[in-house]
Design a protein around this motif. Structure first.
Motif, PDB file in Angstrom:
ATOM      1  N   VAL A 160       1.165  -1.211  -0.093  1.00  0.00           N
ATOM      2  CA  VAL A 160      -0.369  -0.559   0.113  1.00  0.00           C
ATOM      3  C   VAL A 160       0.860   1.154  -0.069  1.00  0.00           C
ATOM      4  N   HIS A 161       1.003   2.164  -1.043  1.00  0.00           N
ATOM      5  CA  HIS A 161       1.774   3.715  -1.491  1.00  0.00           C
ATOM      6  C   HIS A 161       0.711   4.479  -1.248  1.00  0.00           C
ATOM      7  N   ARG A 162       1.164   5.822  -1.107  1.00  0.00           N
ATOM      8  CA  ARG A 162      -0.109   6.918  -1.614  1.00  0.00           C
ATOM      9  C   ARG A 162       1.197   7.498  -2.923  1.00  0.00           C
ATOM     10  N   THR A 163       0.407   8.195  -3.518  1.00  0.00           N
ATOM     11  CA  THR A 163       1.163   9.258  -4.205  1.00  0.00           C
ATOM     12  C   THR A 163       1.907  10.395  -3.813  1.00  0.00           C
ATOM     13  N   THR A 164       3.414  10.806  -4.337  1.00  0.00           N
ATOM     14  CA  THR A 164       3.759  11.783  -3.619  1.00  0.00           C
ATOM     15  C   THR A 164       3.576  12.960  -4.089  1.00  0.00           C
ATOM     16  N   GLU A 165       4.410  13.836  -3.261  1.00  0.00           N
ATOM     17  CA  GLU A 165       3.696  15.777  -3.454  1.00  0.00           C
ATOM     18  C   GLU A 165       4.725  15.661  -4.802  1.00  0.00           C
ATOM     19  N   TYR A 166       5.818  14.967  -5.607  1.00  0.00           N
ATOM     20  CA  TYR A 166       6.256  15.206  -6.199  1.00  0.00           C
ATOM     21  C   TYR A 166       5.296  14.733  -7.461  1.00  0.00           C
ATOM     22  N   GLU A 167       5.271  14.036  -7.577  1.00  0.00           N
ATOM     23  CA  GLU A 167       3.865  13.135  -8.452  1.00  0.00           C
ATOM     24  C   GLU A 167       2.890  14.190  -8.605  1.00  0.00           C
ATOM     25  N   ALA A 168       2.566  14.830  -7.465  1.00  0.00           N
ATOM     26  CA  ALA A 168       1.326  15.313  -7.668  1.00  0.00           C
ATOM     27  C   ALA A 168       1.185  16.464  -8.089  1.00  0.00           C
TER      28      ALA A 168
ATOM     29  N   ARG B 216      -0.381  -4.305  -5.797  1.00  0.00           N
ATOM     30  CA  ARG B 216       0.390  -2.973  -5.233  1.00  0.00           C
ATOM     31  C   ARG B 216      -1.509  -2.186  -5.162  1.00  0.00           C
ATOM     32  N   VAL B 217      -1.879  -1.241  -3.835  1.00  0.00           N
ATOM     33  CA  VAL B 217      -2.637  -1.144  -3.885  1.00  0.00           C
ATOM     34  C   VAL B 217      -2.389   1.048  -3.657  1.00  0.00           C
ATOM     35  N   GLU B 218      -2.717   1.603  -4.817  1.00  0.00           N
ATOM     36  CA  GLU B 218      -3.030   3.428  -4.623  1.00  0.00           C
ATOM     37  C   GLU B 218      -3.573   3.807  -3.193  1.00  0.00           C
ATOM     38  N   ARG B 219      -3.546   4.352  -1.835  1.00  0.00           N
ATOM     39  CA  ARG B 219      -4.354   4.626  -1.149  1.00  0.00           C
ATOM     40  C   ARG B 219      -5.596   4.911  -1.960  1.00  0.00           C
ATOM     41  N   ALA B 220      -5.848   6.169  -2.928  1.00  0.00           N
ATOM     42  CA  ALA B 220      -6.867   6.683  -3.360  1.00  0.00           C
ATOM     43  C   ALA B 220      -7.910   6.059  -3.291  1.00  0.00           C
ATOM     44  N   ASP B 221      -7.415   4.435  -3.971  1.00  0.00           N
ATOM     45  CA  ASP B 221      -7.800   3.681  -4.536  1.00  0.00           C
ATOM     46  C   ASP B 221      -8.449   1.918  -3.832  1.00  0.00           C
ATOM     47  N   LEU B 222      -7.817   2.920  -2.467  1.00  0.00           N
ATOM     48  CA  LEU B 222      -8.800   1.491  -1.337  1.00  0.00           C
ATOM     49  C   LEU B 222      -9.690   0.918  -1.597  1.00  0.00           C
ATOM     50  N   ASP B 223     -10.771   1.701  -1.461  1.00  0.00           N
ATOM     51  CA  ASP B 223     -12.157   1.331  -1.116  1.00  0.00           C
ATOM     52  C   ASP B 223     -12.905   0.471  -2.223  1.00  0.00           C
ATOM     53  N   ARG B 224     -11.941   0.218  -3.448  1.00  0.00           N
ATOM     54  CA  ARG B 224     -12.145  -0.151  -4.672  1.00  0.00           C
ATOM     55  C   ARG B 224     -11.496  -1.600  -4.385  1.00  0.00           C
ATOM     56  N   PHE B 225     -10.445  -1.907  -3.843  1.00  0.00           N
ATOM     57  CA  PHE B 225      -9.551  -2.692  -3.478  1.00  0.00           C
ATOM     58  C   PHE B 225     -10.178  -4.300  -2.643  1.00  0.00           C
ATOM     59  N   LEU B 226     -10.117  -5.420  -3.049  1.00  0.00           N
ATOM     60  CA  LEU B 226     -10.856  -6.081  -2.071  1.00  0.00           C
ATOM     61  C   LEU B 226      -9.366  -7.017  -1.333  1.00  0.00           C
ATOM     62  N   PHE B 227      -9.066  -6.937  -0.456  1.00  0.00           N
ATOM     63  CA  PHE B 227      -8.652  -7.783   0.623  1.00  0.00           C
ATOM     64  C   PHE B 227      -8.093  -9.038   1.105  1.00  0.00           C
ATOM     65  N   GLY B 228      -8.130 -10.482   0.767  1.00  0.00           N
ATOM     66  CA  GLY B 228      -8.162 -11.495   0.993  1.00  0.00           C
ATOM     67  C   GLY B 228      -7.601 -11.999   2.918  1.00  0.00           C
ATOM     68  N   PRO B 229      -8.222 -12.914   3.184  1.00  0.00           N
ATOM     69  CA  PRO B 229      -7.289 -13.526   4.113  1.00  0.00           C
ATOM     70  C   PRO B 229      -6.271 -13.768   4.170  1.00  0.00           C
ATOM     71  N   GLU B 230      -5.303 -14.142   3.523  1.00  0.00           N
ATOM     72  CA  GLU B 230      -4.422 -14.712   3.349  1.00  0.00           C
ATOM     73  C   GLU B 230      -2.858 -13.488   3.261  1.00  0.00           C
ATOM     74  N   ASP B 231      -4.320 -12.193   2.995  1.00  0.00           N
ATOM     75  CA  ASP B 231      -2.488 -10.785   2.453  1.00  0.00           C
ATOM     76  C   ASP B 231      -2.264 -11.040   3.318  1.00  0.00           C
ATOM     77  N   VAL B 232      -0.541 -10.512   3.504  1.00  0.00           N
ATOM     78  CA  VAL B 232       0.151 -10.094   4.391  1.00  0.00           C
ATOM     79  C   VAL B 232      -0.409  -7.900   3.705  1.00  0.00           C
TER      80      VAL B 232
END
Length: 297
Positions: free
Chosen positions: A10-18, A69-85
């Motif tokens: 899990v990561h987020r867009t950096t200030e430089y990328e923005a 990989r999932v960006e912070r803005a996409d967390l609400d659309r990402f499906l986490f599974g029980p086997e995830d770390v």
């Protein structure tokens, strides 16, 4: 046959990328910052450290594992599974952002900018990732208490730090507050909102209200199955009171609000874009969540 573990970075867009997305080129972004008395070199260096950390963590994932990989803005659309770390690569706040979408999966926090971040939730360096992932089943984890809000139409909201209930413009709302402790104690109120927080959130917004009110309440620590709550700017009037403006909730206890305004919202950890909408007559209960965040030590 069980699935191989999946490392979710899990990561987020950096200030430089923005800045590049907004201004198009490095030169234009540099000019924009310089016109405001800032330089771009430090912004770009933090971006590079973040990208290096993300690459180092990705390379540390065991070969037999799956990876996503999932960006912070996409967390609400990402499906986490029980086997995830889940490996959060970034700042403390990013751990709080992802916590509400999990259900017991272990979380490893990787600090991409040591010294700049507090490191309360991102406790490790990218160089630690290989050993942590290899031993995640044997490494101790702190069970951090979370707070949940459940409405009378079964909507549910989870948060690691705090849940705010009140008017979307932070002005004045009318509601009836009931403390179920265990005998219900009810008071009609008008205020700018109610904040209910955990021990993890007791270092931020919750603490500011605690200090402002000179409250004698003992704030919880992150692993306590307790919550603290405060009413913001309660207004006394012939029909509204100010006697029940703070308290502590243990597991099994709850705070109930019945809406008496056109519109209230409930959002967690500052994420106003992901809020529950509450209308006149609706009821919401807030208490200790059934699930906790498993943060790898």
């Amino acid at each position: 046959m069980s699935l191989a573990p999946r490392a979710v970075l899990v990561h987020r867009t950096t200030e430089y990328e923005a800045l590049l997305a907004r201004h198009g080129t490095h030169g234009q972004a540099a000019f924009f910052l310089s016109s405001r008395g800032r330089g771009i070199d430090d912004v770009r260096e933090r971006h590079e450290r973040n990208r290096r950390s993300l690459a180092e963590v990705a390379a540390a994932v065991p070969l037999q594992w799956r990876q996503a990989r999932v960006e912070r803005a996409d967390l609400d659309r990402f499906l986490f599974g029980p086997e995830d770390v889940v490996v959060v690569v970034g700042q403390d706040g990013l751990v709080a952002n992802v916590a509400k979408y999990l259900d017991g999966q272990p979380v490893i926090g990787i600090d991409t900018d040591p010294g700049r971040n507090a490191g309360v939730l991102v406790r490790h360096r990218a160089s630690d990732a290989r050993a942590l992932l290899a031993a995640v089943d044997r490494t101790g984890a702190d069970e951090l208490t979370m707070v949940e809000a459940v409405t009378d139409d079964t909507q549910r909201l989870l948060a690691l730090n705090e849940i705010y209930l009140g008017p979307p413009g932070h002005q004045t709302a009318r509601y009836t507050l009931t403390v179920e402790d265990p005998e219900p104690a009810t008071e009609p109120q008008a205020s700018s909102g109610v904040l209910v927080g955990t021990g993890t959130g007791a270092t931020g917004w919750l603490r500011s209200l605690w200090q402002q009110s000179s409250s004698p309440l003992p704030l919880p620590v992150p692993t306590d199955a307790r919550l603290a709550w405060f009413v913001r700017e309660a207004w006394p009037s012939p029909t509204t009171g100010t006697t029940r403006v703070e308290g502590v909730l243990s597991a099994g206890q709850s705070l109930r609000l019945t809406v008496e305004s056109d519109r209230l919202v409930a959002f967690g950890d500052g994420m106003e874009s992901d809020a529950l909408e509450l209308t006149w007559g609706q009821t919401v209960r807030v208490g200790v969540a059934r699930t906790a965040l498993r943060l790898v030590g």
